[in-house]
Write a protein that holds these residues in place. Structure first.
Motif, PDB file in Angstrom:
ATOM      1  N   THR A  21      36.328  28.952  35.428  1.00  0.00           N
ATOM      2  CA  THR A  21      36.727  30.045  36.319  1.00  0.00           C
ATOM      3  C   THR A  21      35.910  30.069  37.606  1.00  0.00           C
ATOM      4  N   ASP A  22      34.696  29.510  37.587  1.00  0.00           N
ATOM      5  CA  ASP A  22      33.908  29.447  38.823  1.00  0.00           C
ATOM      6  C   ASP A  22      34.477  28.396  39.771  1.00  0.00           C
ATOM      7  N   MET A  23      35.091  27.359  39.234  1.00  0.00           N
ATOM      8  CA  MET A  23      35.779  26.379  40.074  1.00  0.00           C
ATOM      9  C   MET A  23      37.062  26.994  40.640  1.00  0.00           C
ATOM     10  N   ILE A  24      37.740  27.785  39.818  1.00  0.00           N
ATOM     11  CA  ILE A  24      38.999  28.407  40.245  1.00  0.00           C
ATOM     12  C   ILE A  24      38.753  29.410  41.363  1.00  0.00           C
ATOM     13  N   ILE A  25      37.757  30.277  41.198  1.00  0.00           N
ATOM     14  CA  ILE A  25      37.410  31.244  42.247  1.00  0.00           C
ATOM     15  C   ILE A  25      35.893  31.459  42.202  1.00  0.00           C
ATOM     16  N   PRO A  26      35.144  30.830  43.102  1.00  0.00           N
ATOM     17  CA  PRO A  26      33.684  30.923  43.096  1.00  0.00           C
ATOM     18  C   PRO A  26      33.177  32.362  43.170  1.00  0.00           C
ATOM     19  N   LYS A  27      31.978  32.565  42.640  1.00  0.00           N
ATOM     20  CA  LYS A  27      31.419  33.902  42.448  1.00  0.00           C
ATOM     21  C   LYS A  27      31.308  34.730  43.721  1.00  0.00           C
ATOM     22  N   GLN A  28      31.153  34.086  44.876  1.00  0.00           N
ATOM     23  CA  GLN A  28      30.984  34.855  46.118  1.00  0.00           C
ATOM     24  C   GLN A  28      32.247  35.620  46.535  1.00  0.00           C
ATOM     25  N   PHE A  29      33.353  35.309  45.883  1.00  0.00           N
ATOM     26  CA  PHE A  29      34.605  35.981  46.230  1.00  0.00           C
ATOM     27  C   PHE A  29      34.990  37.064  45.224  1.00  0.00           C
ATOM     28  N   LEU A  30      34.044  37.470  44.381  1.00  0.00           N
ATOM     29  CA  LEU A  30      34.344  38.436  43.331  1.00  0.00           C
ATOM     30  C   LEU A  30      34.041  39.875  43.730  1.00  0.00           C
ATOM     31  N   LYS A  31      33.739  40.100  45.005  1.00  0.00           N
ATOM     32  CA  LYS A  31      33.346  41.442  45.434  1.00  0.00           C
ATOM     33  C   LYS A  31      34.523  42.401  45.533  1.00  0.00           C
ATOM     34  N   CYS A  79      37.994  27.778  31.278  1.00  0.00           N
ATOM     35  CA  CYS A  79      36.788  28.082  30.513  1.00  0.00           C
ATOM     36  C   CYS A  79      35.742  28.736  31.418  1.00  0.00           C
ATOM     37  N   GLY A  80      34.598  29.068  30.847  1.00  0.00           N
ATOM     38  CA  GLY A  80      33.552  29.707  31.648  1.00  0.00           C
ATOM     39  C   GLY A  80      33.581  31.213  31.520  1.00  0.00           C
ATOM     40  N   SER A  81      33.191  31.917  32.565  1.00  0.00           N
ATOM     41  CA  SER A  81      33.119  33.377  32.522  1.00  0.00           C
ATOM     42  C   SER A  81      34.521  33.979  32.447  1.00  0.00           C
ATOM     43  N   SER A  82      34.578  35.246  32.077  1.00  0.00           N
ATOM     44  CA  SER A  82      35.867  35.900  31.810  1.00  0.00           C
ATOM     45  C   SER A  82      36.479  36.566  33.030  1.00  0.00           C
ATOM     46  N   ARG A  83      36.076  36.182  34.223  1.00  0.00           N
ATOM     47  CA  ARG A  83      36.524  36.863  35.441  1.00  0.00           C
ATOM     48  C   ARG A  83      38.047  36.891  35.581  1.00  0.00           C
ATOM     49  N   GLU A  84      38.576  38.099  35.743  1.00  0.00           N
ATOM     50  CA  GLU A  84      40.013  38.257  35.905  1.00  0.00           C
ATOM     51  C   GLU A  84      40.463  37.799  37.290  1.00  0.00           C
ATOM     52  N   HIS A  85      39.500  37.640  38.206  1.00  0.00           N
ATOM     53  CA  HIS A  85      39.837  37.160  39.545  1.00  0.00           C
ATOM     54  C   HIS A  85      40.461  35.765  39.514  1.00  0.00           C
ATOM     55  N   ALA A  86      40.199  34.998  38.444  1.00  0.00           N
ATOM     56  CA  ALA A  86      40.743  33.633  38.367  1.00  0.00           C
ATOM     57  C   ALA A  86      42.275  33.647  38.322  1.00  0.00           C
ATOM     58  N   PRO A  87      42.902  34.354  37.372  1.00  0.00           N
ATOM     59  CA  PRO A  87      44.365  34.427  37.430  1.00  0.00           C
ATOM     60  C   PRO A  87      44.875  35.162  38.662  1.00  0.00           C
TER      61      PRO A  87
END
Length: 201
Positions: A21-31, A79-87
């Protein structure tokens, strides 16, 4: 959420395994908590260099795949963290279907809730679709959710399994809020009765 309709078009081949999920949407865009706008940063570190220029070799930057609605991926997608920002990012970009041999559980379930159909197929069937996808604009993969089939350009058809409730929700455009709103009359009736039985609340 929009109702899921049959998808037919060019599929982007992404044979990498363990796309997290960090490849799908890197952490800096989770704000943000908005679902819109994240498509611009989908696969950001793979799509753009340090100066913000497109990396030509990345599949979604190639002319044939810029409007792809299907991804054919390697094992263990999401895989990775459960961030909903990925979908959210995938759907905002325009991705409606992802095909793989396996998905991370949380990502898999989040995909359905955000209008994306994740399809699990055996490795040999994914290989056929991957080869088809690599043909670019000369190939079109078709997905029929109602009949639970996915077809390659030459007509080769594979059946896929999907939970009946998740299928119902996708076909009818029902996310968690939509499902709740189907019960709005019952909720209103309960609240009215509760007000009368407990007016001090």
């Amino acid at each position: 959420m929009e109702k899921f309709e049959n998808v037919s078009g060019v599929a982007a081949p992404m044979p990498l395994i363990n796309i997290d999920t960090d490849m799908i949407i890197p952490k800096q865009f989770l704000k943000t908590i908005k679902r819109s706008g994240l498509g611009a940063n989908l696969f950001d570190e793979m799509r753009f260099d340090d100066n913000g220029n497109e990396i030509e070799d990345f599949v979604l930057n190639k002319p044939a795949y810029r409007k792809a609605e299907i991804i054919v991926a390697g094992d263990n997608f999401g895989c990775g963290s459960s961030r909903e920002h990925a979908p959210w990012a995938l759907r905002d970009f325009g991705i409606k279907v992802i095909v793989s041999t396996s998905f991370a559980d949380i990502f898999y379930n989040n995909s359905f809730k955000n209008g994306i159909l994740p399809i699990v197929l055996p490795k040999e069937q994914v290989a056929v679709l991957m080869e088809d996808a690599e043909r670019g604009e000369n190939a079109r993969i078709s997905v029929d959710l109602e009949n639970q089939t996915i077809s390659a350009t030459d007509g080769t058809e594979f059946k896929f399994e999907v939970d009946s409730f998740k299928k119902h929700c996708l076909l009818n455009g029902l996310d968690d809020i939509g499902l709740t709103m189907q019960k709005v009359q019952s909720i209103d009736s309960f609240e009215e009765k509760y007000k009368k039985s407990a007016p001090w609340v």
